[in-house]
Design an enzyme around this catalytic site. Structure first.
Site: not given
Ligand code: IVH
Length: 673
Positions: A119, A320
């Site tokens: 993440k 997390k």
């Molecule tokens: S998938 C439906 N993959 O985390 C959301 N998000 O809390 C699909 N983020 O605003 C997002 N790393 O920008 C996805 N490997 C990852 C991610 C990621 C960071 C961010 C994303 C979103 C937030 C979600």
């Protein structure tokens, strides 16, 4: 150049190719092979050729992408599909519960494959490509509408100007979403420069990345060396040619995007063991900030079955990494008055950097907690912060030399009214229902981002509106006039217009936000969402405690609290005034699953279904963008006939509407991945 005669056309084509290659070396490989001056000379030559021969101009020429104050301010971009967030889990129990829910919602015995990504702690961005060309970049904004940052995004590493075909056709139109991050070493360099220039340093790479992208001058963005990693998409169609998330990421790589390395897992045990490896060292070695793992169900067919809640997909979750700790000194204890009058002691700290942010104050919750921890002014304390969770004090690690005793105040620090402590409760409260501090907190909460998201109605505006008695409750916000705002400090014409526009825009916010915004005790965002997805406002106003308690995840305390508000005269009057002001508070629209392959199609179910209930089957159709109806017409796409189907089946046959058995229907659903 070869012996062939150089024409303006051939020279400009060669220059463009050269410049693109130097861009690639600079932004993607981070290994430029010419100096800035030589690069500028190539640009200047191309520009002069294009000026002399306007027929050679083209919107994707490198000359169209450089400086010269291209962008002024950001225009809003409505996202084709909302940019959602992820639910968070923090421990083994929670991730297991998520896994159980996934398994329960898939057909019995079906074992999903999971894909694990880091993440990234950056800012999300959506990039649109048409016929392989980059045409637009938008920030997430509020999830529905973002800011147009196209010009700046051209200077973010890993944002290809053109997609690579790699032996296949590039999709006609494609929206790739991902995260823009700043690597730690670049962050340090930028902060060193800021300090040299006498400016305050950025608190963390995320903030710095966000500030660097949302610049008026794209040249500033260019210098900040941001990078984009693809992790999701805005729309999906079968012709995009991928049927699972791992295939999607592989395709992103071949189109020219950066993709973080990912891992696959086939069970919850696998997920846990990989998570532990990252948590215990792997994640800290990465050159950019991450705050957890993202676990996604790989198959699109399974993702569709799982669908979405109003804010996040059920097929993905963030797991997390735990908190990080630091020690610092308590400088003083301040008391703040909350929405319900509760007086909360807050420790003001010697600022300290922890888990990616600078922390200078931390709530101590109540005076019993101060006693329990034995905190005095001047003590060195251990604090902890996990992700975006508010920091907390764990314990005192070194006592102050001087002894000081912290006592609860006898008067409200804001209005001076007597402070009371109710029998059996730990909290001290200001007893004055019209205490301005309480009203300020209520208004701030109402306007906050997850609530009605009224940008511009922050602490200072609220302070003044309450101070001048222009607003006595949240409904009064909607009666504010421009002249009244112009009377406030630091409010000029444009700012007043902006705030009024924001207030107007908040009138169309959905019911879940409104319920949360009202600040009803025990009602957080999740509860508000659960209620709003199942009841409209009138149903809510007429609901009993039992009706509310029958909703998923709503217990007796929350149900009572909701009921107390919506059945009270004050609550009903407030809602009536909000409605009169023009707030519609509609139920949130159901999220449509990736790609909406049934968009525009109507299904009719008739007879008895064996594998799912009629409601479940209708939900599936809706989650794929289709509609369910109870009557057959020539416009019906499919009639799904269970056993004992009668007149509707006959009508379908008579009209020539396609008829499916339940198995055939499920087959189609599964193939839609
Ligand atoms: S998938 C439906 N993959 O985390 C959301 N998000 O809390 C699909 N983020 O605003 C997002 N790393 O920008 C996805 N490997 C990852 C991610 C990621 C960071 C961010 C994303 C979103 C937030 C979600």
């Amino acid at each position: 150049m070869s012996e062939k005669k150089k024409t303006p056309k051939s020279e400009s084509a060669a220059l463009r190719a050269d410049i693109r290659e130097h861009d690639r070396r600079y932004y993607e490989l981070e290994a430029p092979t010419i100096s800035d001056a030589e690069y500028d000379a190539l640009q200047a030559r191309l520009k002069s050729l294009e000026q002399a021969h306007p027929e050679l101009r083209s919107p994707d020429s490198p000359t169209e992408r450089v400086g010269g104050g291209v962008s002024s301010s950001f225009s809003p971009v409505k996202h084709a599909r909302p940019m959602l967030s992820l639910d968070n889990t923090y421990n083994e129990e929670e991730i297991r519960a998520w896994n159980d829910r996934v398994l329960k919602n898939l057909p019995a015995g079906e074992r999903p494959s999971f894909i694990l990504e880091q993440k990234l702690d950056g800012l999300s961005c959506a990039l649109t490509y048409e016929n392989g060309r980059f045409v637009r970049a938008a920030t997430r904004g509020d999830g529905e509408t973002g800011e147009d940052v196209t010009e700046n995004a051209r200077f973010v590493g890993g944002v290809p100007e053109r997609l690579k075909a790699a032996g296949r056709e590039v999709p006609q139109s494609l929206e790739i979403r991902g995260e823009i991050v700043l690597f730690f070493d670049d962050f340090q360099k930028i902060n060193a420069e800021e300090e040299r220039a006498g400016r305050p340093p950025f608190v963390n790479p995320r903030n710095c990345a966000s500030g660097s992208l949302r610049q008026k001058d794209p040249q500033v963005t260019k210098r900040r060396r941001l990078k984009f990693f693809a992790h999701s998409y805005g729309d999906w169609r079968p012709e995009h040619g991928f049927s699972s998330h791992s295939k999607f990421l592989a395709r992103c790589r071949s189109l020219g995007f950066r993709v973080e390395p990912f891992l696959m897992a086939s069970s919850i045990e696998d997920i846990l063991s990989r998570y532990h490896k990252f948590r215990d060292g792997g994640a800290a070695k990465l050159p950019y900030a991450v705050d957890g793992l993202v676990v996604k169900v790989d198959s699109f067919a399974q993702q569709r079955r799982l669908g979405f809640t109003a804010k996040s997909p059920r097929w993905a979750v963030a797991f997390k990494y735990p908190a990080q700790q630091a020690t610092t000194i308590v400088r003083e204890i301040e008391c703040s008055v909350g929405r319900t009058g509760t007086i909360t002691p807050v420790a003001k700290l010697e600022p300290v950097f922890c888990a990616g942010v600078t922390i200078s104050s931390v709530t101590l919750h109540n005076f019993e907690e101060i006693e329990r921890l034995g905190i005095q002014i001047g003590d060195r304390v251990l604090i902890e912060r996990a992700g975006e969770v508010i920091p907390k004090v764990i314990r005192v690690v070194e006592k102050a030399k001087k002894v000081s005793v912290i006592v609860p105040p006898s008067k409200c620090p804001d209005c001076g009214s007597p402070v009371v402590k109710e029998e059996g409760l730990v909290a001290y409260r200001c007893d004055n229902p019209s205490c301005p501090a309480q009203l300020r907190r209520t208004l701030e909460h109402f306007a906050s981002r997850p609530a009605m998201d009224i940008v511009g109605l922050g602490d200072s505006a609220v302070d003044q509106l309450v101070g001048k008695k222009l607003v006595k409750d949240v409904a009064d916000i909607y009666g504010l006039k421009k002249e009244q705002l112009l009377d406030l400090e630091l409010f000029a014409d444009k700012k007043a217009d902006n705030l009024l526009a924001q207030i107007e825009a908040s009138k169309s916010k959905t019911l879940d936000r409104a319920i949360f915004a009202l600040g009803i005790r025990h009602v957080g965002e999740k509860t508000a969402e659960t209620v709003a997805e199942r009841m409209d406002l009138d149903a809510l106003l007429n609901s009993s405690v039992e009706d509310l308690q029958a909703l998923p995840d709503i217990g007796p305390i929350v149900a009572k609290s909701l009921h107390a508000f919506f059945s009270s005269l004050i609550g009903k009057d407030l809602i009536a005034r909000l409605r009169k002001a023009g707030l519609k508070m509609p139920k949130p629209a159901r999220m449509i699953a990736a790609g909406a392959p049934f968009a525009g199609m109507t299904f009719v179910f008739t007879g008895e279904l064996k594998k799912s209930t009629r409601e479940e089957a209708e939900e599936l159709v809706k989650s794929l963008g289709g509609k369910a109806s109870s009557s057959v017409s020539a416009k019906t796409a499919y009639v799904v006939a269970g056993e004992t189907a009668g007149s509707k089946l006959k009508k379908a046959l008579a009209l020539g509407v396609k008829v499916l058995t339940e198995d055939e229907f499920l087959d189609i659903i599964n193939r839609k991945g």
